[in-house]
Design a protein around this motif. Sequence first.
Motif, short mmCIF file in Angstrom:
data_model
loop_
_atom_site.label_atom_id
_atom_site.label_comp_id
_atom_site.label_asym_id
_atom_site.label_seq_id
_atom_site.Cartn_x
_atom_site.Cartn_y
_atom_site.Cartn_z
N ASP A 1 41.51 2.17 84.15
CA ASP A 1 40.95 0.87 83.75
C ASP A 1 39.54 1.04 83.18
OD1 ASP A 1 43.22 -0.46 84.53
OD2 ASP A 1 42.42 -1.13 86.46
N GLN A 2 38.75 1.91 83.78
CA GLN A 2 37.41 2.15 83.26
C GLN A 2 37.46 2.77 81.86
OE1 GLN A 2 36.25 4.37 86.96
NE2 GLN A 2 34.30 3.28 86.70
N VAL A 3 38.38 3.70 81.68
CA VAL A 3 38.53 4.32 80.36
C VAL A 3 38.96 3.30 79.33
CG1 VAL A 3 39.84 6.01 79.02
CG2 VAL A 3 38.97 6.62 81.29
N HIS A 4 39.95 2.49 79.68
CA HIS A 4 40.45 1.48 78.74
C HIS A 4 39.39 0.45 78.40
CE1 HIS A 4 44.76 2.48 80.26
NE2 HIS A 4 44.39 3.28 79.29
N ALA A 5 38.57 0.07 79.38
CA ALA A 5 37.50 -0.89 79.14
C ALA A 5 36.48 -0.33 78.15
CB ALA A 5 36.83 -1.27 80.45
N MET A 6 36.18 0.95 78.31
CA MET A 6 35.22 1.56 77.39
C MET A 6 35.81 1.66 75.98
SD MET A 6 33.05 5.08 77.73
CE MET A 6 31.77 5.42 76.49
N LEU A 7 37.08 2.01 75.89
CA LEU A 7 37.73 2.10 74.58
C LEU A 7 37.76 0.75 73.89
CD1 LEU A 7 40.74 4.46 75.43
CD2 LEU A 7 38.69 5.05 74.12
N ALA A 8 38.01 -0.30 74.68
CA ALA A 8 38.09 -1.64 74.11
C ALA A 8 36.75 -2.10 73.54
CB ALA A 8 38.56 -2.63 75.17
N GLY A 9 35.65 -1.63 74.14
CA GLY A 9 34.34 -2.05 73.67
C GLY A 9 33.68 -1.09 72.71
N ALA A 10 34.37 -0.01 72.37
CA ALA A 10 33.76 1.02 71.52
C ALA A 10 33.61 0.53 70.09
CB ALA A 10 34.61 2.29 71.56
N THR A 11 32.50 0.88 69.47
CA THR A 11 32.24 0.53 68.07
C THR A 11 32.32 1.77 67.17
OG1 THR A 11 29.86 0.77 68.44
CG2 THR A 11 30.80 -1.44 68.70
N TRP A 12 32.80 2.88 67.72
CA TRP A 12 32.96 4.10 66.94
C TRP A 12 34.26 4.77 67.35
CZ3 TRP A 12 32.17 8.84 69.86
CH2 TRP A 12 31.73 8.62 71.17
N ASN A 13 34.61 5.85 66.69
CA ASN A 13 35.91 6.50 66.88
C ASN A 13 35.92 7.28 68.19
OD1 ASN A 13 38.49 7.41 66.40
ND2 ASN A 13 37.84 9.10 65.08
N LEU A 14 36.23 6.57 69.28
CA LEU A 14 36.20 7.14 70.63
C LEU A 14 37.62 7.38 71.12
CD1 LEU A 14 34.34 7.79 73.12
CD2 LEU A 14 34.76 5.43 73.85
N THR A 15 37.84 8.54 71.72
CA THR A 15 39.14 8.85 72.30
C THR A 15 39.08 8.69 73.82
OG1 THR A 15 38.68 11.20 72.61
CG2 THR A 15 39.56 10.52 70.46
N ALA A 16 40.24 8.61 74.45
CA ALA A 16 40.29 8.48 75.91
C ALA A 16 39.65 9.69 76.60
CB ALA A 16 41.73 8.28 76.37
N PRO A 17 39.92 10.92 76.18
CA PRO A 17 39.26 12.06 76.83
C PRO A 17 37.74 12.02 76.69
CG PRO A 17 41.19 12.81 75.63
CD PRO A 17 40.98 11.38 75.25
N MET A 18 37.26 11.61 75.53
CA MET A 18 35.81 11.51 75.33
C MET A 18 35.23 10.42 76.23
SD MET A 18 35.86 11.87 71.18
CE MET A 18 34.16 11.34 70.95
#
Length: 234
Positions: A44-61
Amino acid sequence: MFRIKVADVCVEIDNRYGFVEDVCRDYIIKSGEEPAFRVQITSDQVHAMLAGATWNLTAPMAESYLINRALCRKMAEYDAYLFHSAVITYRGKCIAFSGKRGTGKSTHVSLWKEKFGKDVTVINGDKPLLALRGGELIAYGTPWCGKEGWQTNTSAKLDAVVFLEQSKSNAIMPIDKQTFTHRISEQILPPANREMTDRFAHILHQTVEHVPAYVLQCNMNLSAVDTVTGELYK
């Protein structure tokens, strides 16, 4: 799952992706030392960060970023904290260069590397830990170090903090403790646990009391390095 040692603290990392283990490869320990604490990031923490990302972010990153943040917030319990800076050693001195985003920390460190070559060691290019050890402030390398990948699994007593400001000409001046406190407070990661506030404040106080601090108004020429060495190595 694997264990690393940072700032002389053994930490267990419970990871989902191999990316973070690769990032931490220089800090992984194979001994049976018991970890001081464990870091795990939820999906959930990973998905929340991905949802708010403004750049090309991957789940591992995202997992790696969140693990670093959680680890550093916990380190206050072990008299250490994250200081956004680039830390180098040169001729027996350890210097941390800090400043607001875009002031040119990496560019300035590149000038040191260009001028002095292998005599300069970059302990960390972006996210070192400062720790109170035996009454001294020690700068430690960490696996997380910025896009340049500058990091060394080593440590050194911190001799000076230099805050960078862009300018057409070069000048360096010492700053008072109040100014130092204000500037460093903008570049640190405080603990998540409010119960650690007093202990964290003590570590910061020790930093300000015992480490000289300066402001460097600098351009992007090698002469900026000469300005620093002229002050710190006189």
